[in-house]
Design a protein around this motif. Structure first.
Motif, PDB file in Angstrom:
ATOM      1  N   LEU A   6       0.829  -1.210   0.000  1.00 22.22           N
ATOM      2  CA  LEU A   6       0.000   0.000   0.000  1.00 22.22           C
ATOM      3  C   LEU A   6       0.862   1.259   0.000  1.00 22.22           C
ATOM      4  O   LEU A   6       0.575   2.233  -0.708  1.00 22.22           O
ATOM      5  CB  LEU A   6      -0.926  -0.012   1.218  1.00 22.22           C
ATOM      6  CG  LEU A   6      -2.113  -0.974   1.156  1.00 22.22           C
ATOM      7  CD1 LEU A   6      -2.786  -1.072   2.510  1.00 22.22           C
ATOM      8  CD2 LEU A   6      -3.116  -0.526   0.107  1.00 22.22           C
ATOM      9  N   ALA A   7       1.916   1.251   0.810  1.00 26.59           N
ATOM     10  CA  ALA A   7       2.789   2.425   0.879  1.00 26.59           C
ATOM     11  C   ALA A   7       3.484   2.675  -0.453  1.00 26.59           C
ATOM     12  O   ALA A   7       3.638   3.824  -0.884  1.00 26.59           O
ATOM     13  CB  ALA A   7       3.819   2.228   1.990  1.00 26.59           C
ATOM     14  N   LYS A   8       3.892   1.604  -1.116  1.00 27.69           N
ATOM     15  CA  LYS A   8       4.562   1.743  -2.411  1.00 27.69           C
ATOM     16  C   LYS A   8       3.620   2.338  -3.455  1.00 27.69           C
ATOM     17  O   LYS A   8       4.008   3.231  -4.225  1.00 27.69           O
ATOM     18  CB  LYS A   8       5.055   0.368  -2.858  1.00 27.69           C
ATOM     19  CG  LYS A   8       5.960   0.389  -4.075  1.00 27.69           C
ATOM     20  CD  LYS A   8       6.507  -1.003  -4.344  1.00 27.69           C
ATOM     21  CE  LYS A   8       7.469  -0.977  -5.521  1.00 27.69           C
ATOM     22  NZ  LYS A   8       8.035  -2.328  -5.791  1.00 27.69           N
ATOM     23  N   ALA A   9       2.382   1.863  -3.487  1.00 24.71           N
ATOM     24  CA  ALA A   9       1.406   2.404  -4.438  1.00 24.71           C
ATOM     25  C   ALA A   9       1.072   3.855  -4.131  1.00 24.71           C
ATOM     26  O   ALA A   9       0.950   4.685  -5.039  1.00 24.71           O
ATOM     27  CB  ALA A   9       0.140   1.548  -4.413  1.00 24.71           C
ATOM     28  N   ALA A  10       0.937   4.180  -2.842  1.00 25.96           N
ATOM     29  CA  ALA A  10       0.635   5.562  -2.455  1.00 25.96           C
ATOM     30  C   ALA A  10       1.768   6.498  -2.851  1.00 25.96           C
ATOM     31  O   ALA A  10       1.536   7.618  -3.340  1.00 25.96           O
ATOM     32  CB  ALA A  10       0.387   5.630  -0.950  1.00 25.96           C
ATOM     33  N   HIS A  11       2.996   6.066  -2.649  1.00 22.44           N
ATOM     34  CA  HIS A  11       4.153   6.892  -3.020  1.00 22.44           C
ATOM     35  C   HIS A  11       4.175   7.142  -4.531  1.00 22.44           C
ATOM     36  O   HIS A  11       4.462   8.256  -4.985  1.00 22.44           O
ATOM     37  CB  HIS A  11       5.439   6.187  -2.576  1.00 22.44           C
ATOM     38  CG  HIS A  11       6.687   6.940  -2.919  1.00 22.44           C
ATOM     39  ND1 HIS A  11       7.058   8.097  -2.254  1.00 22.44           N
ATOM     40  CD2 HIS A  11       7.647   6.723  -3.874  1.00 22.44           C
ATOM     41  CE1 HIS A  11       8.200   8.552  -2.769  1.00 22.44           C
ATOM     42  NE2 HIS A  11       8.569   7.738  -3.753  1.00 22.44           N
ATOM     43  N   TYR A  12       3.834   6.127  -5.314  1.00 15.12           N
ATOM     44  CA  TYR A  12       3.841   6.280  -6.774  1.00 15.12           C
ATOM     45  C   TYR A  12       2.807   7.309  -7.217  1.00 15.12           C
ATOM     46  O   TYR A  12       3.109   8.213  -8.020  1.00 15.12           O
ATOM     47  CB  TYR A  12       3.554   4.927  -7.422  1.00 15.12           C
ATOM     48  CG  TYR A  12       3.371   5.009  -8.923  1.00 15.12           C
ATOM     49  CD1 TYR A  12       4.466   5.049  -9.770  1.00 15.12           C
ATOM     50  CD2 TYR A  12       2.092   5.044  -9.491  1.00 15.12           C
ATOM     51  CE1 TYR A  12       4.294   5.123 -11.146  1.00 15.12           C
ATOM     52  CE2 TYR A  12       1.919   5.118 -10.864  1.00 15.12           C
ATOM     53  CZ  TYR A  12       3.026   5.154 -11.686  1.00 15.12           C
ATOM     54  OH  TYR A  12       2.856   5.241 -13.049  1.00 15.12           O
ATOM     55  N   TRP A  13       1.565   7.196  -6.712  1.00 16.48           N
ATOM     56  CA  TRP A  13       0.504   8.090  -7.157  1.00 16.48           C
ATOM     57  C   TRP A  13       0.696   9.504  -6.637  1.00 16.48           C
ATOM     58  O   TRP A  13       0.298  10.472  -7.295  1.00 16.48           O
ATOM     59  CB  TRP A  13      -0.850   7.548  -6.728  1.00 16.48           C
ATOM     60  CG  TRP A  13      -1.278   6.354  -7.516  1.00 16.48           C
ATOM     61  CD1 TRP A  13      -1.417   5.075  -7.074  1.00 16.48           C
ATOM     62  CD2 TRP A  13      -1.592   6.323  -8.913  1.00 16.48           C
ATOM     63  NE1 TRP A  13      -1.803   4.246  -8.095  1.00 16.48           N
ATOM     64  CE2 TRP A  13      -1.920   4.990  -9.235  1.00 16.48           C
ATOM     65  CE3 TRP A  13      -1.625   7.292  -9.918  1.00 16.48           C
ATOM     66  CZ2 TRP A  13      -2.280   4.610 -10.522  1.00 16.48           C
ATOM     67  CZ3 TRP A  13      -1.994   6.908 -11.195  1.00 16.48           C
ATOM     68  CH2 TRP A  13      -2.311   5.584 -11.488  1.00 16.48           C
ATOM     69  N   ARG A  14       1.314   9.672  -5.479  1.00 16.10           N
ATOM     70  CA  ARG A  14       1.554  11.020  -4.957  1.00 16.10           C
ATOM     71  C   ARG A  14       2.573  11.755  -5.815  1.00 16.10           C
ATOM     72  O   ARG A  14       2.476  12.973  -6.011  1.00 16.10           O
ATOM     73  CB  ARG A  14       2.045  10.958  -3.514  1.00 16.10           C
ATOM     74  CG  ARG A  14       0.944  10.616  -2.513  1.00 16.10           C
ATOM     75  CD  ARG A  14       1.459  10.613  -1.085  1.00 16.10           C
ATOM     76  NE  ARG A  14       1.876  11.927  -0.669  1.00 16.10           N
ATOM     77  CZ  ARG A  14       3.096  12.234  -0.226  1.00 16.10           C
ATOM     78  NH1 ARG A  14       4.015  11.289  -0.141  1.00 16.10           N
ATOM     79  NH2 ARG A  14       3.389  13.455   0.141  1.00 16.10           N
ATOM     80  N   GLU A  15       3.552  11.033  -6.332  1.00 15.64           N
ATOM     81  CA  GLU A  15       4.544  11.663  -7.203  1.00 15.64           C
ATOM     82  C   GLU A  15       3.997  11.902  -8.605  1.00 15.64           C
ATOM     83  O   GLU A  15       4.401  12.850  -9.279  1.00 15.64           O
ATOM     84  CB  GLU A  15       5.796  10.789  -7.297  1.00 15.64           C
ATOM     85  CG  GLU A  15       6.641  10.778  -6.035  1.00 15.64           C
ATOM     86  CD  GLU A  15       7.963  10.087  -6.254  1.00 15.64           C
ATOM     87  OE1 GLU A  15       8.102   9.399  -7.297  1.00 15.64           O
ATOM     88  OE2 GLU A  15       8.858  10.230  -5.407  1.00 15.64           O
TER      89      GLU A  15
END
Length: 654
Positions: free
Chosen positions: A445-454
């Motif tokens: 979840l953290a990896k996906a969130a980091h991708y979409w935030r960038e």
């Protein structure tokens, strides 16, 4: 030419707004004398639009290109009413300086499914004060909001929650019901539809015929909602009262007839359902269905064809859809076609048309397709589901992990978008949670969130909320800081989102309490009010529920709190028939008593024959070489004959 223009101008000055036929005749007479008369061509186009002859008006604009530049509004309106919504949006967008053109832009953008453009146009119109149009703009804006929800762009909607004002007019109540349906809030949708029908029946400015025309589409939506809620009997009864032929909109009539099949308990014959489905009238070009409606109806068609044992035709249809699209793709139409293609392939592999394949048999039939299409998302999810149904969560997890790894190694923007798609991430996270691998789920979840935030400020809201919650549970300083940033971004998008408010407070209260605004804390409900209906003593007396281990039963067990006067339970008495013959109370029982005698560690064979036999039974022991057998090897399944076999001696014993 001057005479014709003069006579036409005089006629226009004398004509009233209802004399469009006379204006058209005069314009045609002037055009016969001079085809290059733009005034006459313009008058003809307007008269045709007033007479609702939109295709004829568009033909005038196509025949006279100069008129397109002179009458941009009329040209855009003719395109919109003729079903050319995409082109109408382009023309209106280039000339959206007037209020009339903004209306055309909003309407054409809505029909061409450019809902962001439509929402922006209505937002601009609402800021310009015009009391006569205020109600219409509010109604149309609510319709755009429901379409944004269907397009998975709910973060762009003006409506964030159900309000009392939405139920004051039947138009807004109906649009709010559609908005609730798009959010899968079916009970609220049912209430809004009932309210819309009540308000429509009570409207004093509508005739009985107009009321009936407005209520029929609401009844069609009611059948859909009742069917989705499992109230099949109510849906079937309501569907029988709807006169399909009286529904003016062909798209609504088509949906009503198809939904009547789904809501009927009598259509058990798949061939009859197939006939009724394909006999429904298709909507014309000017009243086309939206993409999400077309996708659902296409799924219905696939399902009905499969029930009618037309697996070959379904395979051919879905294969064309799959081959025409790049892989991988997030298109619902393509991925649904892939799922149906797998089902049709499995059905065609069945030995009997009436046989339903088990999950394992379906897996065996479908797995070869994965070698040909390894990046087919619909196929991957189908196989994943079959693995889950066969309790093989490890194989399902490995399948998705390998797919994600391939997309990461590809590195293209489209592949990375697919890799971090909320639905796929949620599927893998669910598999991790089911196996008790909570650290992996939080990392995913953290990896996906980091991708979409960038990548974008408008990241998927549901994914970001889940990721922020997972990061909060780790209590790691860096994760808490990232969770605070996620919930702050969600709060800026929607100041009324309680999950964003609670998450932001939880993150800042640990990582940086000084940044925590007091108004946010005050917006949370009081703890006393939240626990007012809880009986703490009863909860303590009931005991503490224990969490089930991974892969255990979904039912939780309770550890009952011990009572003071409770006496210890008596040991269970074992029947004599279940005890060994040489049982002595208090003596330690042989732990190897369940094994055969020759497999016990303390077994020692007696005599020469017994020892020799024991050597032959020893697994992994040395084996004496038999020189009478040729050492040449033969390939398995070759069908060759062994040579040099030893002969049995006379009178010898084996």
């Amino acid at each position: 030419m001057s005479a014709s223009v003069k006579s036409l101008s005089a006629l226009l000055a004398q004509a009233s707004l209802d004399d469009h036929d006379e204006i058209l005749k005069a314009a045609n007479a002037a055009i016969k004398k001079s085809k290059g008369d733009l005034d006459a061509q313009h008058a003809k186009a307007v008269a045709l639009l007033k007479l609702d002859r939109y295709e004829d008006a568009l033909k005038v604009f196509n025949d006279v290109p100069k008129l397109q530049d002179r009458a941009r509004f009329e040209y855009a309106y003719a395109l919109y009413k003729s079903g050319e919504a995409d082109r109408a949006t382009e023309v209106a967008k280039e000339n959206a300086s007037t209020r009339a053109m903004k209306h055309v832009l909003a309407q054409s953008a809505y029909r061409s499914e450019n809902f962001e453009v439509a929402a922006d146009a209505y937002k601009q119109l609402s800021t310009e004060t015009n009391a006569d149009e205020e109600a219409d703009i509010k109604i149309n804006s609510s319709a755009v909001d429901s379409q944004l929800e269907w397009a998975n762009k709910g973060h762009l909607t003006q409506k964030k929650k159900l309000e009392r004002d939405d139920l004051q007019a039947f138009e807004t109540a109906y649009n709010t019901a559609c908005w609730c349906i798009s959010r899968d809030e079916l009970p609220h949708a049912e209430i809004c539809l009932k309210r819309a029908i009540e308000l429509c029946n009570a409207a004093e400015d509508l005739t009985d015929e107009e009321k009936k025309s407005e209520i029929l589409p609401m009844r069609v939506q009611q059948v859909y909602v009742l069917t989705r809620m499992g109230k099949i009997d109510e849906a079937e009864q309501l569907s029988t009262t709807i006169p399909f032929a009286e529904i003016k909109e062909f798209s609504s009539r088509y949906i009503a007839q198809v939904n009547s099949i789904a809501a009927s308990t009598k259509h058990s014959n798949p061939y009859l359902s197939h006939r009724l489905f394909h006999s429904a009238p298709k909507p014309p070009k000017t009243d086309q269905l939206f993409t999400y409606q077309t996708d659902i109806l296409r799924q219905d068609e696939y399902a009905i064809n499969l029930f009618a044992h037309k697996a070959g035709g379904v395979k051919s249809q879905t294969a064309k859809v799959i081959d025409a699209s790049p892989s991988p793709t997030l298109s619902p139409a393509v991925n649904t076609a892939s799922v149906v293609h797998a089902a049709a392939h499995a059905q065609s592999q069945s030995t009997s048309h009436t046989q339903t394949l088990s999950e394992k048999a379906a897996l065996k039939a479908i797995l070869p397709l994965l070698e040909k299409r390894p990046n087919d998302i619909g196929l991957l999810l189908t196989i994943t589901q079959l693995y889950v149904l066969t309790n093989n969560l490890a194989a399902a997890t490995e399948l998705l992990e390998a797919f994600f790894k391939r997309l990461e190694q590809s590195g293209t923007a489209s592949d990375l978008d697919v890799r971090h798609a909320p639905g796929l991430v949620a599927t893998l996270v669910s598999l991790y949670v089911a196996q008790g691998r909570h650290s992996h789920s939080k990392t995913g979840l953290a990896k996906a969130a980091h991708y979409w935030r960038e990548k974008s400020e408008t990241a998927p809201r549901s994914l970001m909320t889940a990721a922020g919650t997972a990061l909060l549970e780790t209590h790691h300083p860096e994760n808490l800081e990232m969770a605070g940033e996620i919930f702050e971004a969600l709060f800026r998008q929607d100041y009324t989102d309680r999950s964003a408010i609670a998450g932001l407070i939880a993150a800042l209260s640990i990582s940086d309490p000084d940044k925590l605004p007091k108004e946010l804390i005050n917006s949370l409900p009081d703890v006393d009010r939240l626990v007012a209906d809880l009986d703490v003593a009863a909860l303590e007396a009931a005991g503490v529920p224990t969490l089930p281990s991974a892969m255990a039963s979904s039912t939780t067990t309770k550890r009952t709190a011990p009572k003071e006067d409770q006496t210890p339970a008596k040991p269970k008495r074992i029947r004599k028939s279940r005890m060994p013959k040489d049982f002595v109370a208090g003596r330690t029982m042989d732990p190897e008593r369940w094994l055969p005698m020759r497999d016990r560690t303390y077994y020692r064979p007696k005599g020469r024959k017994g020892k020799k036999k024991m050597e032959g039974l020893t697994q992994g022991g040395a084996v004496a070489e038999d020189k009478s057998v040729d050492n040449k090897q033969t390939t398995s399944g070759g069908g060759g004959q062994k040579k040099g076999g030893g002969k049995k001696k006379k009178g010898g014993k084996w």
